[in-house]
Design a protein around this motif. Structure first.
Motif, PDB file in Angstrom:
ATOM      1  N   MET A 137      11.514   4.895  -2.618  1.00 46.72           N
ATOM      2  CA  MET A 137      11.463   3.499  -2.135  1.00 46.72           C
ATOM      3  C   MET A 137      12.309   3.524  -0.699  1.00 46.72           C
ATOM      4  SD  MET A 137      11.793   0.901  -5.057  1.00 46.72           S
ATOM      5  CE  MET A 137      12.999   1.701  -6.254  1.00 46.72           C
ATOM      6  N   ASN A 138      13.247   4.483  -0.695  1.00 40.13           N
ATOM      7  CA  ASN A 138      13.932   4.612   0.404  1.00 40.13           C
ATOM      8  C   ASN A 138      13.168   5.038   1.520  1.00 40.13           C
ATOM      9  OD1 ASN A 138      16.376   3.585  -0.684  1.00 40.13           O
ATOM     10  ND2 ASN A 138      16.917   5.449  -1.347  1.00 40.13           N
ATOM     11  N   LYS A 139      12.374   5.971   1.308  1.00 46.98           N
ATOM     12  CA  LYS A 139      11.440   6.832   2.255  1.00 46.98           C
ATOM     13  C   LYS A 139      10.525   5.660   2.719  1.00 46.98           C
ATOM     14  CE  LYS A 139       9.594  10.206   4.418  1.00 46.98           C
ATOM     15  NZ  LYS A 139      10.189  10.816   5.399  1.00 46.98           N
ATOM     16  N   VAL A 140       9.786   4.796   1.846  1.00 49.25           N
ATOM     17  CA  VAL A 140       8.963   3.767   2.309  1.00 49.25           C
ATOM     18  C   VAL A 140       9.873   2.980   3.422  1.00 49.25           C
ATOM     19  CG1 VAL A 140       7.682   1.711   1.688  1.00 49.25           C
ATOM     20  CG2 VAL A 140       7.474   3.889   0.298  1.00 49.25           C
TER      21      VAL A 140
ATOM     22  N   ASN B  13       5.892   0.751 -11.683  1.00 48.01           N
ATOM     23  CA  ASN B  13       6.653   1.150 -12.565  1.00 48.01           C
ATOM     24  C   ASN B  13       8.142   1.917 -12.002  1.00 48.01           C
ATOM     25  OD1 ASN B  13       4.830   0.723 -14.544  1.00 48.01           O
ATOM     26  ND2 ASN B  13       3.540   2.438 -13.558  1.00 48.01           N
ATOM     27  N   ARG B  14       9.285   1.364 -12.485  1.00 45.18           N
ATOM     28  CA  ARG B  14      10.481   1.900 -11.864  1.00 45.18           C
ATOM     29  C   ARG B  14      11.061   3.173 -13.066  1.00 45.18           C
ATOM     30  NH1 ARG B  14      12.843   2.882  -9.313  1.00 45.18           N
ATOM     31  NH2 ARG B  14      15.014   2.046  -9.563  1.00 45.18           N
ATOM     32  N   THR B  15      10.513   3.136 -14.117  1.00 46.15           N
ATOM     33  CA  THR B  15      10.730   4.375 -14.743  1.00 46.15           C
ATOM     34  C   THR B  15       9.642   4.986 -15.219  1.00 46.15           C
ATOM     35  OG1 THR B  15      10.651   3.015 -16.706  1.00 46.15           O
ATOM     36  CG2 THR B  15      12.891   3.178 -15.838  1.00 46.15           C
ATOM     37  N   LYS B  16       9.732   6.416 -15.431  1.00 39.86           N
ATOM     38  CA  LYS B  16       8.485   7.235 -15.932  1.00 39.86           C
ATOM     39  C   LYS B  16       7.798   6.602 -17.000  1.00 39.86           C
ATOM     40  CE  LYS B  16      10.635  11.672 -14.563  1.00 39.86           C
ATOM     41  NZ  LYS B  16      10.905  12.977 -14.782  1.00 39.86           N
ATOM     42  N   ILE B  17       6.570   6.816 -17.084  1.00 39.44           N
ATOM     43  CA  ILE B  17       5.798   6.186 -17.932  1.00 39.44           C
ATOM     44  C   ILE B  17       4.962   7.254 -18.823  1.00 39.44           C
ATOM     45  CG2 ILE B  17       5.406   4.031 -16.829  1.00 39.44           C
ATOM     46  CD1 ILE B  17       2.672   5.120 -16.081  1.00 39.44           C
ATOM     47  N   GLY B  18       4.425   6.903 -19.917  1.00 38.04           N
ATOM     48  CA  GLY B  18       3.791   7.925 -20.765  1.00 38.04           C
ATOM     49  C   GLY B  18       2.140   8.233 -20.094  1.00 38.04           C
TER      50      GLY B  18
ATOM     51  N   ARG C 229      14.706  -4.894   0.683  1.00 35.82           N
ATOM     52  CA  ARG C 229      13.310  -5.534   1.011  1.00 35.82           C
ATOM     53  C   ARG C 229      12.087  -4.901   0.004  1.00 35.82           C
ATOM     54  NH1 ARG C 229      12.830 -10.256   3.923  1.00 35.82           N
ATOM     55  NH2 ARG C 229      11.123 -10.385   2.456  1.00 35.82           N
ATOM     56  N   VAL C 230      12.289  -3.603   0.281  1.00 35.46           N
ATOM     57  CA  VAL C 230      11.257  -2.778  -0.433  1.00 35.46           C
ATOM     58  C   VAL C 230      11.632  -2.747  -1.947  1.00 35.46           C
ATOM     59  CG1 VAL C 230      10.546  -0.566  -0.856  1.00 35.46           C
ATOM     60  CG2 VAL C 230      11.018  -1.346   1.351  1.00 35.46           C
ATOM     61  N   TYR C 231      12.872  -2.820  -2.450  1.00 33.23           N
ATOM     62  CA  TYR C 231      13.052  -2.852  -3.806  1.00 33.23           C
ATOM     63  C   TYR C 231      12.828  -4.206  -4.484  1.00 33.23           C
ATOM     64  CZ  TYR C 231      16.800   0.836  -2.285  1.00 33.23           C
ATOM     65  OH  TYR C 231      17.451   1.851  -1.784  1.00 33.23           O
ATOM     66  N   GLU C 232      12.863  -5.178  -3.653  1.00 32.16           N
ATOM     67  CA  GLU C 232      12.618  -6.894  -4.179  1.00 32.16           C
ATOM     68  C   GLU C 232      10.880  -6.269  -4.488  1.00 32.16           C
ATOM     69  OE1 GLU C 232      13.680  -9.036  -0.890  1.00 32.16           O
ATOM     70  OE2 GLU C 232      15.614  -9.408  -1.644  1.00 32.16           O
ATOM     71  N   VAL C 233      10.141  -6.098  -3.579  1.00 39.82           N
ATOM     72  CA  VAL C 233       8.725  -5.857  -3.751  1.00 39.82           C
ATOM     73  C   VAL C 233       8.571  -5.080  -4.762  1.00 39.82           C
ATOM     74  CG1 VAL C 233       6.524  -5.291  -2.692  1.00 39.82           C
ATOM     75  CG2 VAL C 233       8.241  -6.444  -1.307  1.00 39.82           C
TER      76      VAL C 233
ATOM     77  N   PRO D 190       0.941  -1.308  -0.086  1.00 38.44           N
ATOM     78  CA  PRO D 190      -0.017   0.026  -0.117  1.00 38.44           C
ATOM     79  C   PRO D 190       0.860   1.266  -0.015  1.00 38.44           C
ATOM     80  CG  PRO D 190      -0.655  -1.344   1.440  1.00 38.44           C
ATOM     81  CD  PRO D 190       0.416  -2.131   1.125  1.00 38.44           C
ATOM     82  N   LEU D 191       1.926   1.245   0.631  1.00 38.28           N
ATOM     83  CA  LEU D 191       2.806   2.377   0.678  1.00 38.28           C
ATOM     84  C   LEU D 191       3.523   2.713  -0.570  1.00 38.28           C
ATOM     85  CD1 LEU D 191       4.423   2.665   4.274  1.00 38.28           C
ATOM     86  CD2 LEU D 191       2.653   4.136   3.490  1.00 38.28           C
ATOM     87  N   LEU D 192       4.044   1.665  -1.069  1.00 38.62           N
ATOM     88  CA  LEU D 192       4.631   1.875  -2.630  1.00 38.62           C
ATOM     89  C   LEU D 192       3.486   2.193  -3.399  1.00 38.62           C
ATOM     90  CD1 LEU D 192       6.692  -1.363  -2.933  1.00 38.62           C
ATOM     91  CD2 LEU D 192       7.541   1.096  -2.917  1.00 38.62           C
TER      92      LEU D 192
END
Length: 97
Positions: free
Chosen positions: A33-36, A58-63, A46-50, A15-17
């Motif tokens: 992600m670091n703030k979460v 989305n790890r990159t900007k989307i249109g 662990r957050v990066y894994e999720v 939910p936080l992500l």
């Protein structure tokens, strides 16, 4: 975070992500992600894994529009790649898999 017992704070990672992604314009920068991780008192890895496991993040900007077509094995059996090809032709785009 009040919904989660103190010993299960990490249950709030999805939910936080999701909230962070909506606040960042549809994608998750590393700083979010670091703030979460800091809020949940869990290792950033662990957050990066999720965030990298679930396709909803989305790890990159989307249109402006984000079209997703399932191409997993069950979807492939039911014609997922045929649907993907039809969408590509209709929209005049080529996806990167």
């Amino acid at each position: 975070m009040k919904r989660y017992p103190s010993n299960y704070k990490s249950s709030g990672v999805i939910p936080l992500l999701d909230l962070a992604q909506r606040q960042c314009g549809g994608w998750l920068p590393l700083s979010a992600m670091n703030k979460v991780a800091k809020i949940l008192d869990m290792p950033p890895m662990r957050v990066y894994e999720v965030a990298t496991f679930y396709t909803m993040f989305n790890r990159t900007k989307i249109g402006k529009y984000n079209v997703q077509v399932c191409t997993t094995t069950p979807c492939m059996v039911r014609g997922g790649y045929d649907i993907l090809e039809t969408v590509e032709k209709h929209l005049g785009v080529k996806v990167k898999l």
